[in-house]
Design an enzyme around this catalytic site. Structure first.
Site: not given
Ligand SMILES: *Cc1c(COP(=O)(O)O)cnc(C)c1O
Length: 369
Positions: A35, A130, A254, A302
Site C-alpha cells: 500500500k 478502526r 534560519y 526547504m
Molecule cells: C498496513 C497493514 C499491514 C502491514 O503493517 P506493517 O506494520 O507495515 O507490517 C498489515 N495489515 C493491515 C490490515 C494493514 O493495513
C-alpha cells in the site's frame, strides 16, 4: 546537471527481507503489503524484489491495477475492501480478493451481479477500533456472507494495535480466537511486528508484513533493523554543494539555531524539507558524508541542510551525503529509523513522504534480476 538528490531502491535487500519474513512465517503464506505505493518506494520498483511473495496486499484500486499490469496473476487483497459498489466490478475483472469490514460492504455484495463468486477476508475489530465487526457481531456477519452466491471462500482477519509494544497482542488474540473458534476459513492476523515478535501465536495461514520488507524495524528503538537482520531497501542520497568555515560565535541558518563554539567546518547538502527530509530534524540528527557518520547542525531549510564536517576532513564540493540507507562509497548504513526518531516519527512516514521532485535511480542491473 540535475540537483544531486537521488532515491535508490535496493532489489536485493527487498528479496532478503522477504526471505526474513518467510523464516518467521514458516508454512504461512506471505502477503507483501505494498500500500501507499509500496511505502513510497514505487510499486513498479519493488516488484522484482517482492515477486517471490504469495500475494500483494494494498488498499487503492488503482494500485491493484498496477500490480496486475506488471503481470502478477496471483492473489491481490484489498485491505480496506471496496469503497463503492462499482469497485466490485473491478474486483471481478481483475480477480481481486477483498476485505469485508462493515455491513455496507455486505449490502453491496448482495446487490452485485457477478458470474464468479469472490474471495473475501472478513475483518474483526478485536480491539483496535478502526475497521471490522465486533466479536459479538462477527458470527452473524459471517453467516450473512456465507449465504451469498456472490461470495466464494471466506477468510478471517484482524489487526493488532500493539504488536510492537508493551501491551502486546494477548488481549486481541484471545478475543479473535474466542469469536472465530467455530468458524471455518483461513486466518490472517500478523503484521510485521507480530511476524517478528509473536510468530508462534500469530502466523496463521497468511502473514501481512509491510514495514519489515522495507528494512525498518517495527519496534525501534527497542530493536533495530540489524537486530532483526533487515536490510535497508531505500537510500536517500545527495551531495555537498558548498563548504563553510566558521569561527567561534558564528551561527548557522534560519533563526540562528546553532552557534559554533569554536572553529568549525560545515558542509551544505542539497536536501531539504521540500524533498521529504523532515523539518523536525534538528542539530544532532545523524548523516553520513563519504560514508562517515556525522550529524546535522542548525535547521532544515526547504532545499538544504548543514552538516558538521569535523570528522570528515576530506569532504568537499561533490562529496556523497547519505540521509538514510546505504553509502554507495563505503557500504556504511544509516538506518532510516534513527533519522525518523530524530524527527519524532517512525520510518514508515519518512519512506512514504519522499517528495515528487526526488528522482529515483534506475535499478542497478546487478541487483535487478
Ligand atoms: C498496513 C497493514 C499491514 C502491514 O503493517 P506493517 O506494520 O507495515 O507490517 C498489515 N495489515 C493491515 C490490515 C494493514 O493495513
Amino acid at each position: 546537471m540535475p540537483r544531486p538528490i537521488l532515491a535508490t531502491v535496493h532489489t536485493g535487500a527487498l528479496r532478503h527481507n522477504l526471505e526474513r519474513a518467510r523464516r518467521s512465517a514458516l508454512e504461512a503464506r506471505v502477503w507483501a503489503v505494498v500500500k501507499a505505493n509500496a511505502y513510497g518506494h514505487g510499486i513498479e520498483r519493488v516488484y522484482e524484489g517482492l515477486r517471490g511473495a504469495d500475494g500483494f496486499a494494498l488498499l487503492d484500486l488503482a494500485e491493484a491495477e498496477r500490480v496486475r499490469a506488471l503481470g502478477w496473476r496471483g492473489p491481490v487483497l484489498l485491505l480496506e475492501g471496496v469503497f463503492d459498489a462499482r469497485d466490485l466490478e473491478l474486483c471481478s475483472r481483475l480477480d481481486l480478493w477483498h476485505t469485508v469490514h462493515c455491513d455496507e460492504q455486505i449490502d453491496m455484495l448482495a446487490a452485485h451481479k457477478t458470474l464468479k463468486p469472490q474471495r473475501v477476508f472478513l475483518k474483526m475489530n478485536s480491539g483496535m477500533n478502526r475497521l471490522g465487526f465486533t466479536p459479538e457481531r462477527f458470527g452473524s456477519a459471517w453467516t450473512r456472507l456465507n449465504a451469498l452466491t456472490q461470495v466464494d471462500e471466506i477468510s478471517l482477519m484482524t489487526h493488532f494495535s500493539d504488536a510492537d509494544g508493551a501491551r502486546g497482542i494477548a488481549h486481541q488474540l484471545a478475543t479473535f480466537e474466542r469469536a472465530t473458534r467455530d468458524l471455518p476459513g483461513e486466518r490472517s492476523i500478523a503484521n510485521s511486528a507480530a511476524t517478528l515478535r509473536h510468530a508462534e501465536q500469530t502466523r496463521g495461514d497468511w502473514v501481512r508484513p509491510g514495514i519489515l520488507l522495507y528494512g525498518s524495524a517495527p519496534d525501534f528503538p527497542e530493536h533495530d533493523a540489524a537486530h532483526w537482520q533487515l536490510q535497508p531497501t531505500m537510500t536517500l542520497s545527495t551531495q555537498i554543494i558548498s563548504v563553510q568555515t566558521l569561527k567561534a560565535g558564528d551561527t548557522i541558518g534560519y533563526g540562528s539555531r546553532f552557534t559554533a563554539q569554536g572553529p568549525l567546518t560545515i558542509g551544505i547538502a542539497a536536501v531539504g524539507y521540500a524533498d521529504g527530509y523532515p523539518r523536525h530534524c534538528d542539530s544532532g540528527t545523524p548523516v553520513l558524508v563519504n560514508g562517515v557518520r556525522t550529524h546535522m547542525v542548525g535547521r532544515v531549510s526547504m532545499d538544504m541542510i548543514t552538516v558538521d564536517l569535523t570528522n570528515v576532513p576530506d569532504a568537499k564540493f561533490g562529496s556523497e551525503v547519505t540521509l538514510w540507507g546505504k553509502s554507495a562509497k563505503t557500504g556504511a548504513v544509516l538506518p532510516i529509523d534513527e533519522v525518523a526518531k530524530a524527527a519524532g516519527t517512525i520510518g514508515y512516514e519518512l519512506m512514504c513522504a519522499v517528495a515528487q521532485r526526488v528522482p529515483f535511480a534506475d535499478p542497478a542491473p546487478t541487483e535487478g534480476r
